[in-house]
Structure formats: C-alpha cells, structure tokens
Design an enzyme around this catalytic site. Structure first.
Site, short mmCIF file in Angstrom:
data_model
loop_
_atom_site.label_atom_id
_atom_site.label_comp_id
_atom_site.label_asym_id
_atom_site.label_seq_id
_atom_site.Cartn_x
_atom_site.Cartn_y
_atom_site.Cartn_z
CG HIS A 25 10.78 43.79 -33.66
ND1 HIS A 25 9.93 44.24 -34.65
CD2 HIS A 25 10.00 43.06 -32.82
CE1 HIS A 25 8.70 43.80 -34.41
NE2 HIS A 25 8.72 43.07 -33.32
CD GLU A 81 6.92 43.77 -29.83
OE1 GLU A 81 5.75 44.17 -29.72
OE2 GLU A 81 7.28 42.98 -30.74
CG HIS A 138 7.18 38.14 -32.34
ND1 HIS A 138 6.42 38.60 -31.28
CD2 HIS A 138 7.57 39.24 -33.03
CE1 HIS A 138 6.36 39.92 -31.34
NE2 HIS A 138 7.04 40.34 -32.39
#
Length: 134
Positions: free
Chosen positions: A79, A130, A7
């Site tokens: 992010h 991440e 994502h």
C-alpha cells in the site's frame, strides 16, 4: 485533500533479510522491528530524505499480510500512505464521493501512533491507500 506521501509499504516474508538489503546493500537508515498486533504485522521503517519505506512482515497466519504473501509469494508493494490534516473529514468527504473505507470505517492507531484508515483498492486504481492524520 491529501498531503505528502508518508510511506510506501512493502510486504516481506523475512524482515531480517529485507532489512539487511536496505541497510547493507543500499546504505539506508533502518529502524528496529516493532510488532503491531492490532494490525497483525511487524513493521520496520526505512528513512529516506523525502519519505519512508515500511516493511511489513505477518504476525501469524491470519494476518492480512500473510494472505497478501499467499497471493504474491515474492512479496511486493502492499500500500501507499498519504497524510491528511483531518482524517474524519477526509473519510466523510471520500465516502460522500463513493469511496469505500475498509474495516469498520473508524480510524485505528497506526504504526506512528496516529489515526489511520485504509481505502478499498478498487476505488483507487488498484492501489490500497492508507490515510494517516498528520
């Protein structure tokens, strides 16, 4: 080492308004908001055919997203998240190569119920990364 893009996370001040843009204007499938108190945020996921968009709204003034929004009043990309097969092996390999893991260095459980780690943006072209165990 990295797998697919899981994502792209976008910090927002108003989750309901941002959700409406994706749902009503763009016609996307939008989840309900879910508080993630361990991370200081509420999340909404927008499902796309090839990935997801994560909307992040701060839970309180001490949230890292609140601090991000102080620096970026209009919100924006916070992010990107990549999947890895083995988060501990990925962490150890990255640290051995000089990358910095934020926080304690130990994975936390993320919004998808899977272990996650964050990597310092200065080590990745100015982008907070991440990693999520697939």
């Amino acid at each position: 080492m990295i797998g697919r893009l899981n994502h792209v996370a976008i910090a927002v001040r108003d989750m309901a308004a941002a959700s409406a843009v994706y749902r009503d204007t763009l016609g996307a499938q939008v989840s309900e908001a879910t508080p993630q108190p361990d991370h200081g945020v509420s999340t909404v996921f927008i499902t796309l055919p090839n990935t997801k968009i994560e909307l992040l709204e701060p839970l309180g003034t001490e949230s890292p997203i609140a601090k991000f929004l102080d620096r970026n009043p209009d919100g924006g990309i916070h992010h990107i998240c990549y999947e890895v097969d083995d988060i501990l092996a990925a962490r150890d390999r990255l640290v051995a190569q000089g990358a910095r893991v934020l926080g304690s260095g130990e994975p936390k459980i993320g919004a998808h119920g899977k272990p996650v780690l964050f990597l310092h943006p200065k080590d990745f072209c100015g982008t907070l990364v991440e990693l999520e165990q697939a």
